[in-house]
Design a protein around this motif. Structure first.
Motif, mmCIF file in Angstrom:
data_model
loop_
_atom_site.group_PDB
_atom_site.id
_atom_site.type_symbol
_atom_site.label_atom_id
_atom_site.label_comp_id
_atom_site.label_asym_id
_atom_site.label_seq_id
_atom_site.Cartn_x
_atom_site.Cartn_y
_atom_site.Cartn_z
ATOM 1 N N ARG A 1 -34.998 -28.760 -0.179
ATOM 2 C CA ARG A 1 -36.359 -29.350 0.433
ATOM 3 C C ARG A 1 -36.998 -28.220 0.985
ATOM 4 N NH1 ARG A 1 -36.886 -34.540 1.581
ATOM 5 N NH2 ARG A 1 -35.579 -35.798 0.833
ATOM 6 N N CYS A 2 -36.874 -26.863 0.662
ATOM 7 C CA CYS A 2 -37.597 -25.719 1.340
ATOM 8 C C CYS A 2 -37.993 -24.785 0.212
ATOM 9 C CB CYS A 2 -36.966 -25.144 2.495
ATOM 10 S SG CYS A 2 -37.774 -23.939 3.300
ATOM 11 N N ALA B 1 -40.357 -25.244 10.503
ATOM 12 C CA ALA B 1 -40.033 -25.450 8.967
ATOM 13 C C ALA B 1 -38.581 -26.270 9.256
ATOM 14 C CB ALA B 1 -39.910 -24.096 8.406
ATOM 15 N N ARG B 2 -37.660 -25.527 10.155
ATOM 16 C CA ARG B 2 -36.252 -26.118 10.152
ATOM 17 C C ARG B 2 -36.242 -27.503 10.611
ATOM 18 N NH1 ARG B 2 -32.606 -26.966 13.879
ATOM 19 N NH2 ARG B 2 -33.844 -25.986 15.618
ATOM 20 N N VAL C 1 -37.717 -29.690 7.723
ATOM 21 C CA VAL C 1 -36.772 -30.300 6.708
ATOM 22 C C VAL C 1 -35.871 -31.178 7.175
ATOM 23 C CG1 VAL C 1 -34.630 -29.067 5.332
ATOM 24 C CG2 VAL C 1 -36.941 -28.133 5.653
ATOM 25 N N ALA D 1 -43.444 -18.845 8.542
ATOM 26 C CA ALA D 1 -42.084 -19.471 8.760
ATOM 27 C C ALA D 1 -40.838 -18.687 8.722
ATOM 28 C CB ALA D 1 -41.929 -20.419 7.483
ATOM 29 N N VAL E 1 -34.370 -20.585 3.876
ATOM 30 C CA VAL E 1 -34.098 -21.179 2.720
ATOM 31 C C VAL E 1 -32.382 -21.572 2.690
ATOM 32 C CG1 VAL E 1 -33.904 -21.534 0.230
ATOM 33 C CG2 VAL E 1 -36.030 -20.908 1.509
ATOM 34 N N VAL F 1 -31.509 -23.886 5.622
ATOM 35 C CA VAL F 1 -31.968 -25.309 5.591
ATOM 36 C C VAL F 1 -31.733 -26.274 4.217
ATOM 37 C CG1 VAL F 1 -33.697 -25.087 7.262
ATOM 38 C CG2 VAL F 1 -34.536 -25.002 4.993
ATOM 39 N N ALA G 1 -42.816 -22.938 2.804
ATOM 40 C CA ALA G 1 -42.479 -21.929 3.891
ATOM 41 C C ALA G 1 -43.310 -20.602 3.420
ATOM 42 C CB ALA G 1 -40.976 -21.763 4.256
ATOM 43 N N VAL H 1 -40.759 -28.675 2.255
ATOM 44 C CA VAL H 1 -41.556 -27.844 3.285
ATOM 45 C C VAL H 1 -41.782 -26.423 2.136
ATOM 46 C CG1 VAL H 1 -41.327 -25.842 5.017
ATOM 47 C CG2 VAL H 1 -40.713 -28.245 5.333
ATOM 48 N N TRP I 1 -40.690 -20.738 12.004
ATOM 49 C CA TRP I 1 -39.037 -20.911 11.475
ATOM 50 C C TRP I 1 -38.710 -22.234 12.050
ATOM 51 C CZ3 TRP I 1 -35.285 -17.803 9.198
ATOM 52 C CH2 TRP I 1 -33.972 -18.122 9.473
#
Length: 87
Positions: free
Chosen positions: A81-82, A50-51, A54, A41, A74, A77, A62, A60, A47
């Motif tokens: 949530r990450c 993951a983006r 979210v 991620a 992080v 986003v 990551a 997520v 990446w």
């Protein structure tokens, strides 16, 4: 070579998570409040996946080796949530 957006759109399409609407790809809410683990991620496709997850409402985890880039993800986003995991 295809653009990053086109490539990610193709990945989402293959997962059956994208619908056509008004000439634009739009993510559906199938990920809302689910947990996804994304490896790799810190860059590239990992990446972007993951983006997008979210943005679609998923939580997520990551995972990657590059701690600095994980924290950049992080920051981008949102930490709500990450969660970064250095593997």
């Amino acid at each position: 070579m295809a653009s990053r957006t086109a490539l990610i759109g193709n990945v989402y399409s293959q997962l059956g998570r994208v619908s056509e609407g008004g000439g634009k790809l739009r993510a559906m809410d199938r990920s809302r409040d689910r947990v996804a683990i994304v490896t790799g991620a810190s860059r590239g496709i990992g990446w972007e996946i993951a983006r997008l997850l979210v943005a679609d409402g998923a939580f997520v985890v990551a995972a990657a080796r590059d701690e600095k880039r994980l924290h950049a993800l992080v920051d981008k986003v949102g930490a709500e949530r990450c969660v970064p995991v250095v593997a």
